[in-house]
Every structure is written in structure tokens, then in C-alpha cells.
Design a protein around this motif. Structure first.
Motif, PDB file in Angstrom:
ATOM      1  N   LEU A  96       0.816  -1.148   0.289  1.00 26.32           N
ATOM      2  CA  LEU A  96      -0.333   0.014  -0.111  1.00 26.32           C
ATOM      3  C   LEU A  96       0.849   1.333   0.299  1.00 26.32           C
ATOM      4  O   LEU A  96       0.526   1.955  -0.736  1.00 26.32           O
ATOM      5  CB  LEU A  96      -1.082  -0.150   0.900  1.00 26.32           C
ATOM      6  N   HIS A  97       2.277   1.641   1.253  1.00 27.82           N
ATOM      7  CA  HIS A  97       2.677   2.744   0.909  1.00 27.82           C
ATOM      8  C   HIS A  97       3.356   2.562  -0.871  1.00 27.82           C
ATOM      9  O   HIS A  97       3.389   3.888  -0.627  1.00 27.82           O
ATOM     10  CB  HIS A  97       3.766   1.628   2.099  1.00 27.82           C
ATOM     11  N   LEU A  98       4.080   1.706  -1.341  1.00 26.55           N
ATOM     12  CA  LEU A  98       5.121   1.998  -1.725  1.00 26.55           C
ATOM     13  C   LEU A  98       3.659   1.785  -3.167  1.00 26.55           C
ATOM     14  O   LEU A  98       4.557   2.901  -4.492  1.00 26.55           O
ATOM     15  CB  LEU A  98       5.324   0.775  -2.509  1.00 26.55           C
ATOM     16  N   ARG A  99       2.510   1.910  -3.147  1.00 27.10           N
ATOM     17  CA  ARG A  99       1.824   1.943  -4.815  1.00 27.10           C
ATOM     18  C   ARG A  99       1.396   3.913  -4.635  1.00 27.10           C
ATOM     19  O   ARG A  99       1.610   4.368  -5.739  1.00 27.10           O
ATOM     20  CB  ARG A  99       0.550   1.458  -4.265  1.00 27.10           C
ATOM     21  N   GLY A 100       1.550   4.086  -3.221  1.00 28.95           N
ATOM     22  CA  GLY A 100       1.442   5.657  -3.226  1.00 28.95           C
ATOM     23  C   GLY A 100       2.664   6.828  -3.701  1.00 28.95           C
ATOM     24  O   GLY A 100       2.534   7.116  -4.600  1.00 28.95           O
ATOM     25  N   PHE A 101       3.732   6.125  -3.190  1.00 30.05           N
ATOM     26  CA  PHE A 101       5.677   6.396  -4.085  1.00 30.05           C
ATOM     27  C   PHE A 101       5.335   5.967  -5.555  1.00 30.05           C
ATOM     28  O   PHE A 101       5.720   7.227  -6.129  1.00 30.05           O
ATOM     29  CB  PHE A 101       6.509   5.596  -2.951  1.00 30.05           C
ATOM     30  N   ALA A 102       4.341   5.302  -6.491  1.00 24.41           N
ATOM     31  CA  ALA A 102       4.838   4.619  -7.471  1.00 24.41           C
ATOM     32  C   ALA A 102       3.907   6.477  -8.048  1.00 24.41           C
ATOM     33  O   ALA A 102       4.661   6.569  -9.123  1.00 24.41           O
ATOM     34  CB  ALA A 102       4.619   3.935  -7.826  1.00 24.41           C
ATOM     35  N   VAL A 103       2.587   6.384  -7.945  1.00 24.63           N
ATOM     36  CA  VAL A 103       2.312   7.492  -8.696  1.00 24.63           C
ATOM     37  C   VAL A 103       3.644   8.752  -7.945  1.00 24.63           C
ATOM     38  O   VAL A 103       2.527   9.074  -9.464  1.00 24.63           O
ATOM     39  CB  VAL A 103       0.714   7.530  -7.643  1.00 24.63           C
ATOM     40  N   ARG A 104       3.570   8.640  -7.250  1.00 27.50           N
ATOM     41  CA  ARG A 104       4.061  10.780  -7.186  1.00 27.50           C
ATOM     42  C   ARG A 104       5.218  10.590  -7.639  1.00 27.50           C
ATOM     43  O   ARG A 104       6.555  11.201  -6.822  1.00 27.50           O
ATOM     44  CB  ARG A 104       3.615  10.927  -6.146  1.00 27.50           C
ATOM     45  N   HIS A 105       5.866   9.170  -7.976  1.00 26.74           N
ATOM     46  CA  HIS A 105       7.258   9.066  -7.961  1.00 26.74           C
ATOM     47  C   HIS A 105       7.786  10.374  -8.949  1.00 26.74           C
ATOM     48  O   HIS A 105       8.644  11.086  -9.078  1.00 26.74           O
ATOM     49  CB  HIS A 105       7.773   7.598  -8.900  1.00 26.74           C
ATOM     50  N   ALA A 147       7.731  -5.536 -10.389  1.00 25.94           N
ATOM     51  CA  ALA A 147       7.274  -5.374 -11.806  1.00 25.94           C
ATOM     52  C   ALA A 147       5.796  -4.011 -11.338  1.00 25.94           C
ATOM     53  O   ALA A 147       5.266  -4.270 -10.599  1.00 25.94           O
ATOM     54  CB  ALA A 147       6.917  -6.807 -12.606  1.00 25.94           C
ATOM     55  N   GLY A 148       6.629  -2.800 -12.455  1.00 25.14           N
ATOM     56  CA  GLY A 148       5.518  -2.082 -12.293  1.00 25.14           C
ATOM     57  C   GLY A 148       5.530  -1.114 -11.783  1.00 25.14           C
ATOM     58  O   GLY A 148       5.043  -0.081 -11.432  1.00 25.14           O
ATOM     59  N   LEU A 149       7.392  -1.252 -10.416  1.00 21.29           N
ATOM     60  CA  LEU A 149       7.672  -0.096  -9.800  1.00 21.29           C
ATOM     61  C   LEU A 149       8.472   0.540 -10.639  1.00 21.29           C
ATOM     62  O   LEU A 149       9.660   0.393 -10.525  1.00 21.29           O
ATOM     63  CB  LEU A 149       7.683  -0.361  -8.530  1.00 21.29           C
TER      64      LEU A 149
END
Length: 209
Positions: free
Chosen positions: A47-56, A82-84
């Protein structure tokens, strides 16, 4: 394990990520945000890393290189990479964790403040698993489930600028905090040298007779 202090030299990072690819270079004059997560497939971590991926893109624009460490072996971690848009480090022997003083303990899951994040992480991860974008974590993850997160901001010369050691499994810097720290520690631009004022023209003398 002793915790690191700001102003000291941060321990060196591995040369390659979990996929064997070299780590991307630090942007010129930029920073590295190194975050320590828990095990591959951890719902809170995902969950945490999805937020960082969106705002990368915002992080890159701020000159921040994102690097994420897990205490899982590379073969367990690679499917989650994959995808990060940033590299994941596999540290099953916890060498990097020990070097940075990152701890583990029962408070990772027993602290009531983490429980909402566990529920949200599980619920938000179910659709990702059903779509084949994520996998269920191992029933017995390498390194156990009691790891604590940590965050570090490191400048291009390897100096530790800021550090945060989590008190429970969801106690970590959000993207907004990383961006704020990047602004705070962004190198000052060189001032433009002041232009010397032009000399005043000499006053005209009296006309000769």
C-alpha cells in the motif's frame, strides 16, 4: 544495533538491485531516499509503495532517487518489483538493516496504531491479486513479520541528512514528508556576483575664459 546519527556518513548501498540491475545514479546535486520495508508481499508495504509509485515523477523532479530495501531473498522479491519505477534491494541476511540500525520487534504489529493500515492494506491488495498485479505473501516470509520500517535521506556525497526509525509497521515517511525534506536540504544555488556600479562621470569643470 546502534542507530545512525545525522551528519555522519551513511553505509554504502549494494551496486545492484534484486533484479541484478545497477542502481540508477543520484541526480546531480540530488538526494537518495532509502526506505527499509519488511517482507515481500507485506500488505502495508505494498500500500505504501503504491503511493510512492504514483507520485514518483514528483520525487524525480525534486531530485530524489528512491531506493527500497526488503529482508526477503531476491527470488521472492522480484515478482513485486514489476511495475514499480524504483529499485528494490534484497537483503535476506539483513546486513544493510544492521548497518543502518533498523530494528524488529513485536510492537511492529501489536501497536494499535498499525491495525487500520493492516486492514486497508489487505483490502486494497485483494483487487491487485485478483488482477494478477500482485501476489499473496508467503505464509512464512523470510525474516518473519516483525520487521520495523525506517527512512533515511542521504545527499550525493553520502552524508546522512535525516533519519526516521519506525515505532510500528506503518510508521514511515509519506511522500509529502520526503518532498518537504528534499526542499529543506536542496543545495543552495550560487549567488550571482553583484555587478560593480559604473563610475559616475566626472563633473565638468568651469569653462575657461
Amino acid at each position: 544495533m546502534s542507530r545512525l546519527r545525522t551528519g555522519t556518513t551513511a553505509p554504502a548501498l549494494p551496486a545492484a538491485d534484486a533484479a541484478g540491475a545497477p542502481l540508477p545514479p543520484v541526480p546531480p546535486g540530488g538526494l537518495t531516499h532509502l526506505q527499509f520495508r519488511r517482507f515481500a508481499g507485506c500488505p502495508i508495504c505494498n500500500l505504501h509503495l503504491r503511493g510512492f509509485a504514483v507520485r514518483h515523477p514528483e520525487l524525480r523532479a525534486a531530485g530524489v532517487r528512491e531506493v527500497v530495501a526488503f529482508h526477503s531473498p531476491a527470488d521472492e522479491l522480484r515478482p513485486y518489483a514489476a511495475g514499480l519505477p524504483f529499485p528494490l534491494l534484497a537483503d535476506p541476511e539483513r546486513r544493510l538493516y544492521r548497518a543502518y540500525g533498523v530494528e524488529r520487534g513485536a510492537r511492529a504489529l501489536l501497536d494499535p496504531r498499525v491495525w487500520p493500515s493492516i486492514v486497508l492494506g489487505v483490502l486494497s491488495g485483494v483487487p491487485q491479486v485478483l488482477r494478477g498485479r500482485e501476489r499473496l505473501p508467503s505464509a512464512r516470509p523470510a525474516g518473519g513479520r516483525l520487521g520495523l520500517p525506517a527512512d533515511f535521506l542521504i545527499d550525493a556525497d553520502g552524508q546522512l541528512l535525516a533519519a526516521h526509525y519506525g515505532t510500528h509497521a506503518a510508521d514511515h515517511w509519506p511522500v509529502a514528508r520526503v518532498l518537504a525534506l528534499a526542499t529543506e536540504h536542496r543545495p543552495a544555488t550560487e549567488p550571482t556576483p553583484a555587478t560593480a556600479p559604473e563610475p559616475e562621470p566626472a563633473a565638468a569643470g568651469p569653462d575657461p575664459d
